[in-house]
Design a protein around this motif. Sequence first.
Motif, short mmCIF file in Angstrom:
data_model
loop_
_atom_site.label_atom_id
_atom_site.label_comp_id
_atom_site.label_asym_id
_atom_site.label_seq_id
_atom_site.Cartn_x
_atom_site.Cartn_y
_atom_site.Cartn_z
N LEU A 71 43.32 43.94 25.52
CA LEU A 71 41.88 43.85 25.73
C LEU A 71 41.14 43.39 24.48
O LEU A 71 40.21 42.60 24.54
CB LEU A 71 41.34 45.22 26.15
N ALA A 72 41.56 43.94 23.34
CA ALA A 72 40.78 43.74 22.12
C ALA A 72 41.27 42.53 21.35
O ALA A 72 42.47 42.29 21.25
CB ALA A 72 40.86 45.00 21.26
N PRO A 73 40.35 41.78 20.75
CA PRO A 73 40.77 40.67 19.89
C PRO A 73 41.29 41.21 18.56
O PRO A 73 41.01 42.34 18.19
CB PRO A 73 39.48 39.87 19.70
N GLN A 74 42.06 40.38 17.87
CA GLN A 74 42.60 40.79 16.57
C GLN A 74 42.00 39.96 15.47
O GLN A 74 41.57 38.82 15.70
CB GLN A 74 44.12 40.54 16.55
N THR A 75 42.01 40.51 14.25
CA THR A 75 41.66 39.73 13.07
C THR A 75 42.85 39.81 12.12
O THR A 75 43.27 40.90 11.72
CB THR A 75 40.41 40.30 12.38
N LEU A 76 43.41 38.65 11.81
CA LEU A 76 44.60 38.60 10.97
C LEU A 76 44.20 38.14 9.57
O LEU A 76 43.44 37.18 9.41
CB LEU A 76 45.64 37.63 11.56
N ALA A 77 44.71 38.83 8.57
CA ALA A 77 44.35 38.54 7.17
C ALA A 77 45.50 37.84 6.46
O ALA A 77 46.66 38.24 6.62
CB ALA A 77 44.01 39.84 6.45
N PHE A 78 45.18 36.80 5.72
CA PHE A 78 46.17 36.04 4.95
C PHE A 78 45.67 35.86 3.53
O PHE A 78 44.45 35.78 3.29
CB PHE A 78 46.41 34.65 5.56
N ASP A 79 46.62 35.82 2.59
CA ASP A 79 46.24 35.46 1.23
C ASP A 79 45.83 33.99 1.22
O ASP A 79 46.52 33.15 1.79
CB ASP A 79 47.42 35.70 0.27
N GLY A 80 44.73 33.68 0.58
CA GLY A 80 44.17 32.34 0.65
C GLY A 80 44.93 31.28 -0.11
O GLY A 80 44.74 30.10 0.12
N VAL A 81 45.80 31.71 -1.04
CA VAL A 81 46.53 30.72 -1.85
C VAL A 81 47.98 30.64 -1.40
O VAL A 81 48.53 29.56 -1.19
CB VAL A 81 46.44 31.09 -3.35
N SER A 82 48.60 31.82 -1.23
CA SER A 82 50.04 31.82 -0.92
C SER A 82 50.34 31.79 0.57
O SER A 82 51.48 31.63 0.97
CB SER A 82 50.69 33.07 -1.53
N ARG A 83 49.35 31.96 1.41
CA ARG A 83 49.51 32.00 2.87
C ARG A 83 50.23 33.25 3.34
O ARG A 83 50.63 33.34 4.50
CB ARG A 83 50.32 30.80 3.38
N ARG A 84 50.41 34.23 2.45
CA ARG A 84 51.17 35.41 2.84
C ARG A 84 50.35 36.24 3.83
O ARG A 84 49.17 36.50 3.64
CB ARG A 84 51.48 36.23 1.59
N PHE A 85 51.01 36.68 4.90
CA PHE A 85 50.35 37.48 5.93
C PHE A 85 50.15 38.89 5.39
O PHE A 85 51.12 39.54 4.95
CB PHE A 85 51.20 37.50 7.20
N GLU A 86 48.91 39.36 5.40
CA GLU A 86 48.62 40.68 4.83
C GLU A 86 48.40 41.74 5.89
O GLU A 86 48.08 42.88 5.56
CB GLU A 86 47.39 40.57 3.91
N GLY A 87 48.49 41.38 7.13
CA GLY A 87 48.36 42.39 8.18
C GLY A 87 47.12 42.18 9.02
O GLY A 87 46.34 41.26 8.80
N GLU A 88 46.97 43.08 9.97
CA GLU A 88 45.82 43.00 10.85
C GLU A 88 44.65 43.72 10.21
O GLU A 88 44.79 44.86 9.76
CB GLU A 88 46.17 43.66 12.19
N ALA A 89 43.51 43.06 10.15
CA ALA A 89 42.32 43.67 9.58
C ALA A 89 41.61 44.45 10.67
O ALA A 89 41.26 43.88 11.70
CB ALA A 89 41.40 42.59 9.00
N PRO A 90 41.41 45.73 10.48
CA PRO A 90 40.76 46.51 11.53
C PRO A 90 39.27 46.17 11.61
O PRO A 90 38.67 45.69 10.66
CB PRO A 90 40.97 47.96 11.09
#
Lengths: 126, 526, 199
Positions: B311-330
Amino acid sequence: MARDMQINTDVKQTGSDAHRREGPLFGMMSYLKGANGFLQSNARTVRWVLCGPTTLVVTVLLMMGAAHWLPEGDAKVDNIALPVLAFPLIWVIVFLYALAEENLVRGVAVMVGLIIGHVGMLLAVM
Amino acid sequence: MSFLTQAKTKRFLAVHGWSGTLLGLLLYVCIFTGSIVVFEDEIDSWSRGQIAYHDSIGTLVDHKFRVAARNVDRKYYEEVSIFRLADGNMRYLFHTHETDQETGRIVEPIVRMTLDSETGDVIERWEGLRSELPSDPGGALRNFWVDLHVQLYMPNPYGIILVGVLGLAMMFAAVSGILIHRHVFRDAFVAARSSKRLVGARDLHVLAGAWGLPFAVILAFTGAFFGFAGNVGVPLMSMSAFGGDQEAMIETIVGVREDIDLTPAPLAALDFVIRDGMSRSGAAVNAIQITNYDSAGAKIMLQMDPSPGSLAPQTLAFDGVSRRFEGEAPLFGQAPSIGSSLLGIIGPLHFGNFAGLASKLVWLGMGLAMAFVTASGMLLWTKRREKDPLWRGFRHWIVVTVWGLPFAMLVSAVAYFITVPVADPNLWTPLGFLAGAVVAVGLGLRTESTEARLRLANAALCLAMPVLRHLMGGTSWAEALIGGGTEILVIDILLLAMGLLLLRKARPAVSDREIAPITPIQEPAE
Amino acid sequence: MSGWLILAAILTSLSGLVYLAWTDPKRRRTHDLPKIARRPFVWPARIATFGPGVYLTIIGHWSGLAIWAGAVTTLGWIMAAITPETYANLRDDLHTKRASGWAKAQQMSKAALSLSAKYIPGRVLAWRIDLPRLVKAPTGTLQPADDIEALKARISALEARLHRLEDRQASDVADFEARDRIVVSVGENQTDKPLNAAE
């Protein structure tokens, strides 16, 4: 004394007579009876006050007070988010109680007790 | 099964009825407009006459974004928003925060750019403060109808709080309805008897209310939440939990990044980040937020559509330089939590936009059912008191409101289409609604055949609307078919179908007519 | 895949609701339909109604659950709101239209054949059509014998509907007054007793 005893023998020995001999308790009972009489004679107004502004005040205080006894959770925001989320539900439950309670004395006592308790708690922690 | 005594039932029925009657007209407006603006994006596309892209942000935005960003001062790189408009063009918002020298208040300077979806050329650029952003004339119709639902077109915060009160009233009405009508589930299949009589009117209301109960509670609860959370709930909770310390509240809920490395560093390739986000969530990207663009401390947040099945949309966080996935931002707080998860589903449950057209159609059906419950409840309450001329008159004006509201909305659409090329539709669309309301009141001044007259007026406007839209330069059906703008076609066809349905002469049900008993033919006496 | 699953869930629930509505004793009693003595599929129908929702919950398809719940309640309401009389009338209208439509189709096909018979040799036509079946009125036009049958069917259907309405008319008023008395008595009766089960 004999006259008193004579009077007493005419009177049935009931619990209320026992209270008659215990001053403060008797005072509270008669106060409650007076309050009950006042509330019953103004039942409609009391009901309006209970269901209207009192319900709103109790709801707001319950919401604010919940921040201090709900667990914070991992992100330390559950005690803030959950009461805000539950605000409409809290209002409906309090409103239903205020509307359904037959005993007005008890209803007023519960609402006033909630208000006093939560105000006290908030003043202590804030 | 009896939950209530007679005295309690009497009280509950009185509050249920009186609150429903006194607030019912406003509640009907809120519910009906809410049902329509479930399709706000489609209405926006239809009113603009522009074919919208159905895919959200695609995977080829990086190059165009960097080219556009080169022409923006670095101070605006603090926060960047990227999203697609209803007409398919891309919108970039570069903004920062400053303290106004004169007033000392924090202001938000903005650079707004609009890029053509096909060529990538900048077709519009605006610089200034966010508070001075010019209004978008093309979105006037959608914005007005949404505003009508969200705050009854009243000033903030009074309108939204009033709508919150309506939500509370609707919640109580739903709950008390179950308690009053003891056999609400046993009567779930009992269709209305003669609809002209009181028992039939009650059957109509009880049946619709019983079936719509779960969603009445959900929609009322979420609506009341939206009404009170922003203006009442959050300020009070911040006072209670943080003792009024706003900085502590912001730090806990939003988080404050300290020691951000502003050393210039190129941003990671957005296209790869988008593809990574889409593969992780299985959904499309709705919008992109970049903080501290072109710095070593840059962060990229992808706002995704709801994943299939959720039901709920997600917000995904990434490091802006390395593209590393930092997890789901609540949504709330800095780590996933129950509160944040629950807050995340409030919106989808209210708006019904979590599964595209399927969920929107269902929400439309439920919304119209709720509008029917509200209207039938008011009509039942006044029918019970129809011996009193005052109640009879109120009943008449309920009918005028029920049919007059859609009529006024259609007139506002007419005003929009006429004024978009020549004047400011943000002014004329609400005025059109007002004019439509006045006309509806005028049509309702004569008490006979009011419903038929208003129904005819609605039919006329429904049939005329597609023609008017086309005449004022809107996208033709051929263009819409070729370009894939199905919502333009669908809304036009729905309007025509609705107009024909309303035009069809409503034959009163035979059971509603007075039927004289058949008398045998008397043979004349010899 | 997901869309088909949700659609299947909705249709399964609706089929259960159709059975429950059709056999519901109170619905039938209210609309003067004969009571169905045995309802052997009540529990399968209830399982069919709620089962898809339980399944969607178990597999965690929340958006599907929300769509299923909304669609079933909305469509279920529409289905329950249509009275048995309306269903019967629709069925009668359908039969009548089918009968008159078939009659009209036969009439048109016979007219076409008779017209073509002028131009196509009889020997060719004879093995295709049964010429004696063409009914000719003395004036030379075709007699709408099948139309008469359709009209008779229509009249029977209307008479049946009329008798049903007349029977309901008398019980309607009494029922309304009885129900309204219960609600009015709630306002008048000040005692604190549970409501009597008046139904």
